[in-house]
Motif scaffolding. Structure first.
Motif, PDB file in Angstrom:
ATOM      1  N   ALA A  27       0.851  -1.184   0.000  1.00  0.00           N
ATOM      2  CA  ALA A  27       0.000   0.000   0.000  1.00  0.00           C
ATOM      3  C   ALA A  27       0.888   1.236   0.000  1.00  0.00           C
ATOM      4  O   ALA A  27       1.946   1.256   0.634  1.00  0.00           O
ATOM      5  CB  ALA A  27      -0.899   0.006   1.235  1.00  0.00           C
ATOM      6  N   LYS A  28       0.452   2.266  -0.717  1.00  0.00           N
ATOM      7  CA  LYS A  28       1.222   3.502  -0.746  1.00  0.00           C
ATOM      8  C   LYS A  28       1.200   4.154   0.633  1.00  0.00           C
ATOM      9  O   LYS A  28       0.241   4.010   1.391  1.00  0.00           O
ATOM     10  CB  LYS A  28       0.629   4.463  -1.786  1.00  0.00           C
ATOM     11  CG  LYS A  28       0.732   3.970  -3.216  1.00  0.00           C
ATOM     12  CD  LYS A  28       0.041   4.898  -4.183  1.00  0.00           C
ATOM     13  CE  LYS A  28       0.744   6.237  -4.279  1.00  0.00           C
ATOM     14  NZ  LYS A  28       0.154   7.096  -5.348  1.00  0.00           N
ATOM     15  N   ALA A  29       2.258   4.872   0.952  1.00  0.00           N
ATOM     16  CA  ALA A  29       2.307   5.603   2.226  1.00  0.00           C
ATOM     17  C   ALA A  29       1.151   6.596   2.282  1.00  0.00           C
ATOM     18  O   ALA A  29       0.777   7.203   1.272  1.00  0.00           O
ATOM     19  CB  ALA A  29       3.641   6.324   2.356  1.00  0.00           C
ATOM     20  N   LEU A  30       0.569   6.753   3.449  1.00  0.00           N
ATOM     21  CA  LEU A  30      -0.540   7.693   3.602  1.00  0.00           C
ATOM     22  C   LEU A  30      -0.074   9.125   3.387  1.00  0.00           C
ATOM     23  O   LEU A  30       0.943   9.547   3.942  1.00  0.00           O
ATOM     24  CB  LEU A  30      -1.148   7.562   4.999  1.00  0.00           C
ATOM     25  CG  LEU A  30      -1.976   6.306   5.278  1.00  0.00           C
ATOM     26  CD1 LEU A  30      -2.371   6.267   6.744  1.00  0.00           C
ATOM     27  CD2 LEU A  30      -3.214   6.267   4.392  1.00  0.00           C
ATOM     28  N   ASN A  31      -0.835   9.861   2.594  1.00  0.00           N
ATOM     29  CA  ASN A  31      -0.586  11.278   2.368  1.00  0.00           C
ATOM     30  C   ASN A  31      -1.652  12.043   3.153  1.00  0.00           C
ATOM     31  O   ASN A  31      -2.784  12.208   2.693  1.00  0.00           O
ATOM     32  CB  ASN A  31      -0.661  11.596   0.875  1.00  0.00           C
ATOM     33  CG  ASN A  31      -0.339  13.045   0.557  1.00  0.00           C
ATOM     34  OD1 ASN A  31      -0.555  13.924   1.386  1.00  0.00           O
ATOM     35  ND2 ASN A  31       0.158  13.297  -0.640  1.00  0.00           N
ATOM     36  N   LEU A  32      -1.302  12.474   4.347  1.00  0.00           N
ATOM     37  CA  LEU A  32      -2.288  13.087   5.234  1.00  0.00           C
ATOM     38  C   LEU A  32      -2.834  14.403   4.681  1.00  0.00           C
ATOM     39  O   LEU A  32      -3.998  14.738   4.922  1.00  0.00           O
ATOM     40  CB  LEU A  32      -1.675  13.303   6.622  1.00  0.00           C
ATOM     41  CG  LEU A  32      -1.238  12.021   7.348  1.00  0.00           C
ATOM     42  CD1 LEU A  32      -0.751  12.345   8.752  1.00  0.00           C
ATOM     43  CD2 LEU A  32      -2.361  10.995   7.391  1.00  0.00           C
ATOM     44  N   GLU A  33      -2.032  15.120   3.927  1.00  0.00           N
ATOM     45  CA  GLU A  33      -2.510  16.360   3.317  1.00  0.00           C
ATOM     46  C   GLU A  33      -3.551  16.058   2.243  1.00  0.00           C
ATOM     47  O   GLU A  33      -4.566  16.755   2.125  1.00  0.00           O
ATOM     48  CB  GLU A  33      -1.336  17.136   2.707  1.00  0.00           C
ATOM     49  CG  GLU A  33      -1.714  18.482   2.087  1.00  0.00           C
ATOM     50  CD  GLU A  33      -2.333  19.453   3.087  1.00  0.00           C
ATOM     51  OE1 GLU A  33      -3.128  20.314   2.646  1.00  0.00           O
ATOM     52  OE2 GLU A  33      -2.029  19.350   4.300  1.00  0.00           O
ATOM     53  N   ASP A  34      -3.302  15.004   1.469  1.00  0.00           N
ATOM     54  CA  ASP A  34      -4.270  14.581   0.449  1.00  0.00           C
ATOM     55  C   ASP A  34      -5.572  14.146   1.105  1.00  0.00           C
ATOM     56  O   ASP A  34      -6.671  14.487   0.631  1.00  0.00           O
ATOM     57  CB  ASP A  34      -3.670  13.441  -0.379  1.00  0.00           C
ATOM     58  CG  ASP A  34      -4.662  12.844  -1.366  1.00  0.00           C
ATOM     59  OD1 ASP A  34      -5.255  13.626  -2.141  1.00  0.00           O
ATOM     60  OD2 ASP A  34      -4.853  11.618  -1.344  1.00  0.00           O
ATOM     61  N   ILE A  35      -5.486  13.402   2.203  1.00  0.00           N
ATOM     62  CA  ILE A  35      -6.679  12.958   2.912  1.00  0.00           C
ATOM     63  C   ILE A  35      -7.454  14.152   3.456  1.00  0.00           C
ATOM     64  O   ILE A  35      -8.686  14.204   3.382  1.00  0.00           O
ATOM     65  CB  ILE A  35      -6.301  11.978   4.045  1.00  0.00           C
ATOM     66  CG1 ILE A  35      -5.795  10.662   3.454  1.00  0.00           C
ATOM     67  CG2 ILE A  35      -7.491  11.729   4.972  1.00  0.00           C
ATOM     68  CD1 ILE A  35      -5.286   9.668   4.479  1.00  0.00           C
ATOM     69  N   LYS A  36      -6.729  15.134   4.000  1.00  0.00           N
ATOM     70  CA  LYS A  36      -7.377  16.350   4.524  1.00  0.00           C
ATOM     71  C   LYS A  36      -8.152  17.074   3.419  1.00  0.00           C
ATOM     72  O   LYS A  36      -9.309  17.484   3.611  1.00  0.00           O
ATOM     73  CB  LYS A  36      -6.315  17.275   5.123  1.00  0.00           C
ATOM     74  CG  LYS A  36      -6.851  18.574   5.693  1.00  0.00           C
ATOM     75  CD  LYS A  36      -5.723  19.328   6.397  1.00  0.00           C
ATOM     76  CE  LYS A  36      -6.207  20.656   6.962  1.00  0.00           C
ATOM     77  NZ  LYS A  36      -6.417  21.678   5.936  1.00  0.00           N
ATOM     78  N   LYS A  37      -7.533  17.206   2.254  1.00  0.00           N
ATOM     79  CA  LYS A  37      -8.196  17.878   1.125  1.00  0.00           C
ATOM     80  C   LYS A  37      -9.406  17.087   0.657  1.00  0.00           C
ATOM     81  O   LYS A  37     -10.448  17.651   0.315  1.00  0.00           O
ATOM     82  CB  LYS A  37      -7.209  18.067  -0.029  1.00  0.00           C
ATOM     83  CG  LYS A  37      -6.136  19.107   0.242  1.00  0.00           C
ATOM     84  CD  LYS A  37      -5.182  19.224  -0.938  1.00  0.00           C
ATOM     85  CE  LYS A  37      -4.110  20.266  -0.683  1.00  0.00           C
ATOM     86  NZ  LYS A  37      -3.145  20.349  -1.822  1.00  0.00           N
TER      87      LYS A  37
END
Length: 284
Positions: free
Chosen positions: A41-51
């Protein structure tokens, strides 16, 4: 509210999926938690999730489905295969807490000639290991077509799993129309009877989502071959009846038909036009 969406690729990120869903007229969607044929699984992108969460809130996307990889088999005869499934699913549930109130759908697996009872025991053991009281994610067992030694071809098999989990409030069912039809449930001519049986065996309160797929094969074939809506043996009238049924119309519907985005957009528009089109009843 009619919640309708389709399967999208997570490779571009959550915000991109949200924008794609909105562009094609969807207000929900499904995605694989990782490569459906792999494990990373790709590393979580917390900024992408926030958006994404901001986008979803502003466009009324309140709930989505995360789908476990097809390759997982929590009831395999091979111990390492079972351990691998457990590791992936546990990691998925941990990651999904960044997407509150998501549904996590998985195929129960194949017992590989060990017998249904042994397979079900392995599935229960895995679920009781990975699920936590504090999780917001609801885990869904998907109804299966019954090819090979698949578990989940009957409501009774799913009920046995649900009865064995220690956190039943964190569990539910996703009904796949192609799968249940291929498994022998006549949702074309006797939808009410099928729903009554589901309610008697499992309880309609446990039905959270429906995969809308036509079938390339006939009822009871056990084949599991998805077709575009209206182009298979289930037919468009049956889908119109399902999405308008008073016991189903408020659930989350997701297309898994063999389509690209343009095809999904057309099917979503078609279903929206058919939603509340008339008072559909079972054929006499």
């Amino acid at each position: 509210m009619f919640r309708i969406g389709c399967h999208l690729s997570v490779s571009k990120g959550y915000e991109a999926m949200g924008k794609e869903a909105i562009k094609i007229g969807a207000n929900t969607f499904q995605f694989f938690t990782r490569n459906p044929r792999g494990s990373k699984a790709k590393a979580l992108n917390l900024e992408d999730i926030k958006k994404y969460l901001e986008l979803a809130e502003s466009h009324g996307i309140t709930k989505i489905i995360a789908h476990a990889p097809y390759t997982l088999n929590p009831c395999s005869a091979d111990e390492r295969t079972r351990e691998f499934a457990l590791e992936v699913m546990e990691d998925d549930l941990r990651r999904l807490e960044y997407l509150p109130n998501t549904l996590y759908n998985f195929h129960p697996g194949s017992h590989v000639n060990q017998g249904v009872e042994i397979g079900i025991e392995y599935i229960i053991k895995a679920l009781n290991h990975i699920m936590k009281p504090e999780q917001s994610t609801i885990v869904l067992l998907e109804t299966m077509a019954g090819k090979g030694t698949e578990i989940g071809r009957s409501f009774e098999e799913l009920k046995q799993i649900l009865d064995g989990v220690m956190l039943p409030d964190k569990m539910g069912v996703c009904l796949d129309t192609c799968h249940v039809y291929d498994a022998g449930y006549d949702i074309v001519n006797h939808l009410d009877n099928v729903l009554e049986e589901f309610d008697r065996v499992i309880g309609l309160d446990k039905l959270y989502a429906i995969h809308l797929n036509d079938s390339m094969n006939g009822m009871g074939s056990g084949k599991d071959r998805h077709e575009k809506l209206g182009e298979g043996s289930i037919g468009l009238e049956a889908f119109t009846r399902m999405i308008n049924h008073p016991k189903l119309k408020d659930l989350l519907f997701c297309l898994e038909t063999p389509n690209d985005l343009e095809g999904y957009e057309k099917e979503i528009k078609l279903l929206k036009d058919l939603y509340n089109a008339r008072d559909w009843k079972d054929p006499i």
